[in-house]
Design a protein around this motif. Structure first.
Motif, PDB file in Angstrom:
ATOM      1  N   ARG A  63      81.680  80.393  67.342  1.00 16.62           N
ATOM      2  CA  ARG A  63      81.198  79.406  68.310  1.00 16.62           C
ATOM      3  C   ARG A  63      81.546  79.780  69.745  1.00 16.62           C
ATOM      4  N   LEU A  64      82.563  80.575  69.932  1.00 21.24           N
ATOM      5  CA  LEU A  64      82.995  80.936  71.286  1.00 21.24           C
ATOM      6  C   LEU A  64      82.334  82.215  71.798  1.00 21.24           C
ATOM      7  N   ARG A  65      81.615  82.899  70.922  1.00 25.12           N
ATOM      8  CA  ARG A  65      81.010  84.169  71.320  1.00 25.12           C
ATOM      9  C   ARG A  65      80.037  83.938  72.487  1.00 25.12           C
ATOM     10  N   GLY A  66      80.233  84.654  73.578  1.00 23.82           N
ATOM     11  CA  GLY A  66      79.356  84.549  74.731  1.00 23.82           C
ATOM     12  C   GLY A  66      79.721  83.448  75.701  1.00 23.82           C
ATOM     13  N   LEU A  67      80.740  82.645  75.373  1.00 21.97           N
ATOM     14  CA  LEU A  67      81.142  81.554  76.257  1.00 21.97           C
ATOM     15  C   LEU A  67      82.276  82.004  77.174  1.00 21.97           C
ATOM     16  N   ASP A  68      82.406  81.297  78.303  1.00 21.79           N
ATOM     17  CA  ASP A  68      83.506  81.541  79.230  1.00 21.79           C
ATOM     18  C   ASP A  68      84.708  80.741  78.719  1.00 21.79           C
ATOM     19  N   ALA A  69      85.627  81.407  78.019  1.00 24.44           N
ATOM     20  CA  ALA A  69      86.747  80.723  77.372  1.00 24.44           C
ATOM     21  C   ALA A  69      87.984  81.620  77.429  1.00 24.44           C
ATOM     22  N   PRO A  70      88.770  81.551  78.485  1.00 25.28           N
ATOM     23  CA  PRO A  70      89.926  82.446  78.645  1.00 25.28           C
ATOM     24  C   PRO A  70      90.948  82.351  77.517  1.00 25.28           C
ATOM     25  N   LEU A  71      91.022  81.187  76.851  1.00 25.37           N
ATOM     26  CA  LEU A  71      92.019  81.031  75.796  1.00 25.37           C
ATOM     27  C   LEU A  71      91.558  81.601  74.460  1.00 25.37           C
ATOM     28  N   ALA A  72      90.278  81.957  74.355  1.00 26.25           N
ATOM     29  CA  ALA A  72      89.747  82.411  73.065  1.00 26.25           C
ATOM     30  C   ALA A  72      90.480  83.656  72.575  1.00 26.25           C
ATOM     31  N   GLU A  73      90.602  84.661  73.427  1.00 29.28           N
ATOM     32  CA  GLU A  73      91.211  85.921  72.983  1.00 29.28           C
ATOM     33  C   GLU A  73      92.647  85.733  72.528  1.00 29.28           C
ATOM     34  N   PRO A  74      93.525  85.140  73.336  1.00 29.62           N
ATOM     35  CA  PRO A  74      94.913  85.019  72.862  1.00 29.62           C
ATOM     36  C   PRO A  74      95.079  84.048  71.697  1.00 29.62           C
ATOM     37  N   ALA A  75      94.353  82.935  71.734  1.00 29.06           N
ATOM     38  CA  ALA A  75      94.544  81.932  70.681  1.00 29.06           C
ATOM     39  C   ALA A  75      94.058  82.441  69.332  1.00 29.06           C
ATOM     40  N   LEU A  76      92.914  83.118  69.313  1.00 35.00           N
ATOM     41  CA  LEU A  76      92.405  83.636  68.044  1.00 35.00           C
ATOM     42  C   LEU A  76      93.277  84.773  67.524  1.00 35.00           C
ATOM     43  N   ALA A  77      93.745  85.647  68.405  1.00 32.17           N
ATOM     44  CA  ALA A  77      94.663  86.701  67.970  1.00 32.17           C
ATOM     45  C   ALA A  77      95.949  86.092  67.424  1.00 32.17           C
ATOM     46  N   HIS A  78      96.422  85.031  68.068  1.00 27.63           N
ATOM     47  CA  HIS A  78      97.635  84.337  67.626  1.00 27.63           C
ATOM     48  C   HIS A  78      97.418  83.749  66.230  1.00 27.63           C
ATOM     49  N   ALA A  79      96.279  83.068  66.044  1.00 28.64           N
ATOM     50  CA  ALA A  79      96.000  82.451  64.746  1.00 28.64           C
ATOM     51  C   ALA A  79      95.876  83.507  63.646  1.00 28.64           C
ATOM     52  N   ARG A  80      95.164  84.570  63.922  1.00 30.29           N
ATOM     53  CA  ARG A  80      94.996  85.610  62.905  1.00 30.29           C
ATOM     54  C   ARG A  80      96.326  86.313  62.631  1.00 30.29           C
ATOM     55  N   GLY A  81      97.157  86.406  63.628  1.00 25.51           N
ATOM     56  CA  GLY A  81      98.490  86.954  63.405  1.00 25.51           C
ATOM     57  C   GLY A  81      99.293  86.087  62.441  1.00 25.51           C
ATOM     58  N   LEU A  82      99.189  84.773  62.595  1.00 23.27           N
ATOM     59  CA  LEU A  82      99.886  83.863  61.683  1.00 23.27           C
ATOM     60  C   LEU A  82      99.372  84.012  60.250  1.00 23.27           C
ATOM     61  N   ILE A  83      98.056  84.195  60.122  1.00 27.23           N
ATOM     62  CA  ILE A  83      97.474  84.387  58.790  1.00 27.23           C
ATOM     63  C   ILE A  83      98.005  85.679  58.169  1.00 27.23           C
ATOM     64  N   ASP A  84      98.060  86.756  58.941  1.00 22.99           N
ATOM     65  CA  ASP A  84      98.593  88.024  58.444  1.00 22.99           C
ATOM     66  C   ASP A  84     100.085  87.897  58.121  1.00 22.99           C
ATOM     67  N   LEU A  85     100.799  87.176  58.949  1.00 24.05           N
ATOM     68  CA  LEU A  85     102.230  86.979  58.721  1.00 24.05           C
ATOM     69  C   LEU A  85     102.466  86.293  57.381  1.00 24.05           C
ATOM     70  N   ALA A  86     101.669  85.251  57.109  1.00 29.34           N
ATOM     71  CA  ALA A  86     101.820  84.522  55.845  1.00 29.34           C
ATOM     72  C   ALA A  86     101.492  85.405  54.642  1.00 29.34           C
ATOM     73  N   ALA A  87     100.617  86.389  54.859  1.00 32.35           N
ATOM     74  CA  ALA A  87     100.222  87.290  53.766  1.00 32.35           C
ATOM     75  C   ALA A  87     101.145  88.499  53.658  1.00 32.35           C
ATOM     76  N   GLY A  88     102.155  88.575  54.503  1.00 34.94           N
ATOM     77  CA  GLY A  88     103.083  89.687  54.458  1.00 34.94           C
ATOM     78  C   GLY A  88     102.549  90.962  55.076  1.00 34.94           C
TER      79      GLY A  88
END
Length: 963
Positions: free
Chosen positions: A779-804
């Motif tokens: 949904r954020l693709r192509g939008l002006d959203a400065p928080l998209a990059e850090p927040a999504l990387a943060h969330a995916r990092g948490l998912i990877d962390l939970a998976a070891g």
């Protein structure tokens, strides 16, 4: 046989000795500000009168003014009253040229004031100059005590001036303010809530008298050694311990002859004979009925006038050819005289007399009062209108009230203008077009005040009359704007704006404004394409050659909506507005444009741009003394962007100040409460923060304020995950998430994605966490959203962390932290850094320790103790002993350094390299005040430069932490 009332006022002060000593001590310890608070009849005025007679005040001028129940659009009445007769005292004073601005306000001082100053175009700047002039004159009259009584009736500018004065109180001036606590709003209380450090503060709350004090008071009034305990107990119960009620009941009993001396004291002939009608009303009315006709006429006239007036004017209103009857009225004890001005000793007695007047007599007295007060200078327009209304002369009342409202608006007293107009529209019989004109005037004025009245039904009533289309269209626009602020009858708002567009063909700026209303996601639940179409149409409709202020305001609102939905055109419109205004907004409409953009750009992560716009608007407003409402909203947004960016120094104090002073509108209250609750979590008050956050989320969700919801939802979910309560928290916040997603607020909502993912993982729902990240990325693709990059990387990092998946998670967290740092979002950056350290520890990477140290340093700077404890525990699990250099609480710092809390804050910022101007802006102080605090801090610490100051602070605070 009638009995003389005798003495009804105690010759000595009873039951207030401690309060009087505190009041005297504060008054002589200038500069100081003292509040005397208490209900009607409790004895505030008597306490102040006792102060004036104390020998400690010898050599100090007593400057006294009071506020009246019938308010005036003429501003600063109590201050004018206090200064009016002081020409002789100022004869040899050296006044600055700015005091010349007082000539119109205080013509009695014309002989001693400097030459008049040329008028300023900006009304707010003119008011600021007036405040400076008043402060200069008060300083010249020192040593002095300024007393302002009954401030609960004070006009907005009087309250505003007192706030200005207390903030820069002259060294030789003490201020004493009295008000009824139950009628004092937050703005009034804020005047004395947090005075500058050099200013002493005392707050006296007067309580009802107990039985012993009632017994002593009765003995003093009746000139007896003692009254019986039984008598005092019953008297205390009947009067509720109010000194005024005690006085009035005793006066009535004496006039009835039911009090007799008994063995050196006083007793009742029969206990049940004291069973007079409840309260003071009946007792006062009975006393008045026993007075001579002329004295009774004087008292009745005084009850209608409500304010102290010259004795001759009182006689005129009473319909008497001379002052005969005045002495008897004064002897009754109901009235008092000071400097030729006569009025009721207490408002309760005045109300009692007024309520006992027959309608015909009441109207006749009001008619006489309206005629008489016109002779006063300046003419009290509000009183004229009030008396004409109650005299039963509606046409004259309408004309007088409109004049008073216009005068109030001219003087910048929008709140009083709104009150006058609303009162008129609710009670006057007006023909449709005239009603519509006044309703439009009220609608615009009401939007400028902090407490916007719910006048939707007045606007709707006017709309349904037979009116020209453009008039009806303007009413519809105002109705929509009022509903948007008050959120009363929200279901109607979309149709109101649609109808307004149809009726505003002749007023394209207003038509475009209504179209913007149809595009704002918090106003309508229509699909994004439909909302954006309305914004496109607004851009096409807005004329290039129309009113500049309205055009920029509407452009700012369009940019606001573009920003919140991620349309990059918001930046183009912002650049256009900034260029046209030269980066410095002038006037309220340009300021609103800056505020609209800055207040939403910060929610999407454009923190730097938002702060730049908001500070420009705030600086411009300060220089021109913008309205309190506008300054409050800007200060609130600046505080919000400081929280979001991680600049938390003195932020909790600023939020507390704003809540005390101004939290009147629901939207602003929610915003304040969100930041306050998030800050409450930082020092570890997790239970308190959880409850506060949940309340904020429920209120914001109920109002449909989707743009503010991600902030409290984020903190609530983080707390819940830490406490093992992720599942219920996800259920509690599901509706909020649905709200912002349904409104397409993806650039705003992405802020909460890491916390949502963390809670889902804690609840054992990893697939949902992955789907969440995928959904927002799409949904954020192509939008002006400065928080998209850090927040999504943060969330995916948490998912990877939970998976070891330690290595992949560490990389994502590092990328998130770097991107957060660019925003900047220091708090989120620290969280991502902490998570990266956890992964590196699992991998055995030697960089883990330094990475964790960066997170600990960031948490320490933010004073985020909850997070700091967690990060410290992480290090200890891996065999480290990280030192958590928590910033000591302010009280600890004061004890350590010998500085006040404010001096510590200023010293910290100065040591960090900020200039006085930058410190002033951050702490909402004047540069002069900053310089004073900084100088005191350097003297106390023995620092000769800012570099030495930094070393002193670092050494002392480090020593405290190490020990």
């Amino acid at each position: 046989m009638k009995h003389a009332a005798g003495r009804v006022v105690s010759p000595v002060l009873i039951g207030r000795a401690a309060e009087l000593e505190r009041l005297v001590a504060a008054a002589v310890a200038a500069p100081s500000v003292t509040v005397v608070e208490g209900e009607a009849g409790i004895g505030k005025s008597r306490l102040v009168a006792e102060l004036a007679a104390r020998p400690e005040l010898a050599g100090r001028r007593l400057l006294k003014g009071g506020c009246g129940q019938v308010r005036e659009p003429f501003p600063l009445g109590p201050i004018v009253e206090a200064l009016r007769g002081r020409a002789a005292d100022l004869k040899d004073a050296t006044l600055s040229p700015v005091a010349g601005s007082l000539r119109a306000l205080l013509p009695e001082l014309g002989a001693v004031l400097p030459e008049p100053l040329p008028p300023l175009e900006d009304r707010a700047a003119e008011r600021h100059r007036l405040f400076r002039g008043l402060a200069d004159v008060l300083a010249a009259l020192g040593p002095a005590v300024l007393v302002v009584e009954d401030l609960h009736w004070g006009d907005e500018q009087t309250v505003e001036f007192l706030g200005y004065l207390v903030g820069a109180l002259p060294d030789a001036l003490s201020v004493v303010l009295t008000y009824r606590g139950e009628e004092a709003d937050a703005a009034l209380r804020a005047v004395t809530a947090r005075p500058p450090d050099p200013v002493g503060r005392e707050h006296l709350v007067l309580r009802p008298l107990d039985v012993a004090a009632t017994q002593a008071l009765a003995s003093a009034i009746l000139d007896a050694e003692e009254v019986s305990a039984e008598f005092a107990t019953h008297l205390c119960a009947r009067s509720s311990g109010l000194p005024l009620a005690i006085q009035e009941l005793l006066a009535l009993l004496r006039s009835r002859g039911v009090l007799i001396r008994w063995e050196g004291g006083w007793a009742r002939r029969a206990l049940d004979e004291l069973d007079v009608p409840a309260g003071v009303l009946a007792s006062v009315q009975e006393r008045v009925a026993g007075l001579p006709d002329r004295a009774r006429a004087v008292i009745q006239a005084a009850a209608v006038l409500q304010l102290a007036v010259p004795a001759a004017l009182l006689a005129e209103v009473a319909g008497l050819p001379d002052l005969e009857g005045l002495d008897a009225a004064l002897d009754s004890g109901l009235l008092t005289e000071r400097d030729g001005m006569v009025g009721f000793r207490h408002v309760l007695a005045a109300q009692a007399v007024y309520e006992g007047l027959p309608l015909g007599r009441r109207r006749s007295l009001h008619a006489g009062a309206a005629q008489a007060v016109r002779a006063l200078r300046p003419v009290p327009l509000g009183q004229v209108a009030h008396h004409l209304r109650h005299a039963g002369r509606p046409a004259e009342w309408v004309a007088a009230a409109v004049t008073a409202a216009e005068h109030a608006t001219t003087l910048g007293n929008d709140a009083e203008a709104a009150r006058l107009l609303e009162n008129l529209l609710r009670h006057a019989d007006l023909e449709p077009v005239r009603r519509a004109e006044l309703t439009i005037r009220l609608g615009w004025v009401a939007l400028n005040v902090l407490r916007v009245p719910a006048i939707g039904e007045l606007l709707a009533e006017a709309i349904h009359q037979d009116l020209p289309r453009r008039v009806r269209g303007e009413l519809r626009l105002l109705l929509g704007l009022n509903i948007d602020v008050t959120r009363v009858d929200q279901l109607r708002i979309r149709q109101v704006f649609v109808d307004a567009v149809d009726d505003l063909e002749e007023l394209p700026e207003y038509a475009a404004w209504a179209m913007v209303g149809l595009g704002v996601p918090t106003i309508t639940d229509r699909p994004l394409d439909e909302r954006m179409a309305w914004l496109e149409r607004a851009l096409d409709t807005l004329p290039a050659d129309g009113d500049k202020g309205t055009r920029l305001l509407v452009l700012g609102k369009i940019a606001m909506v573009f920003a919140v939905v991620g349309d990059p055109r918001w930046s183009e419109l912002t650049d256009r507005i900034v260029k046209e205004t030269g980066g410095r907004p002038v006037g309220r409409q340009e300021t609103v444009a800056y505020k609209s953009i800055g207040g939403t750009a910060m929610l999407t992560g454009h923190h730097r741009t938002a702060l730049s716009l908001l500070e420009a608007a705030l600086d411009s407003g300060r220089s021109s003394r913008a309205s309190r409402a506008d300054e409050f909203r800007l200060r609130l947004d600046v505080a919000m962007v400081r929280y979001l960016s991680g600049s938390w120094d003195a932020l909790a104090q600023e939020i507390a100040t704003l809540r005390d002073e101004y939290a009147r509108r629901p939207a602003e209250r929610i915003q304040l409460s969100s930041v306050a609750a998030c800050l409450a979590a930082a020092p570890g008050r997790l239970g308190t923060a959880h409850d506060q956050l949940l309340d904020v989320i429920h209120e914001a969700h109920a109002r449909g304020d989707g743009d503010i919801l991600p902030l409290p939802v984020t903190m609530l979910l983080r707390l819940a995950a830490a406490r093992g309560a992720a599942e219920p928290a996800l259920a509690e916040t599901a509706g909020a998430v649905t709200t912002w997603e349904a409104k397409d607020l993806w650039p705003v909502g992405v802020r909460a994605v890491p916390a949502l993912a963390e809670a889902m993982l804690a609840a054992g729902r990893p697939d949902e966490a992955a789907e969440l990240a995928d959904r927002y990325e799409a949904r954020l693709r192509g939008l002006d959203a400065p928080l998209a990059e850090p927040a999504l990387a943060h969330a995916r990092g948490l998912i990877d962390l939970a998976a070891g998946q330690w290595a992949r998670a560490a990389g994502r967290f590092a990328a998130a932290a770097a991107a957060y740092g660019l925003v900047p979002a220091a708090y989120e950056e620290a969280q991502a850094t902490e998570h990266a350290a956890a992964c590196l520890f699992e991998l055995g990477d030697p960089a883990a320790e330094s990475t964790l140290e960066r997170a600990i340093t960031a948490y320490t700077r933010l004073d985020a103790r909850w997070d700091l404890d967690r990060a410290t525990r992480l290090g200890r699990r891996w065999g480290l002993r990280p030192v958590a250099r928590v910033r000591p609480a302010e009280s600890g710092e004061e004890h350590l350094t010998g500085l006040s809390a404010r001096q510590v804050q200023v010293a910290r910022l100065a040591a960090a390299g900020l200039t006085n101007q930058e410190i002033a802006r951050q702490m909402f102080l004047s540069p002069k005040t900053v310089d004073k605090h900084l100088g005191m801090a350097m003297r106390k610490l023995g620092a000769r430069s800012r570099t030495e100051l930094a070393h002193h602070l670092t050494d002392r605070l480090a020593d405290r932490t190490d020990t």
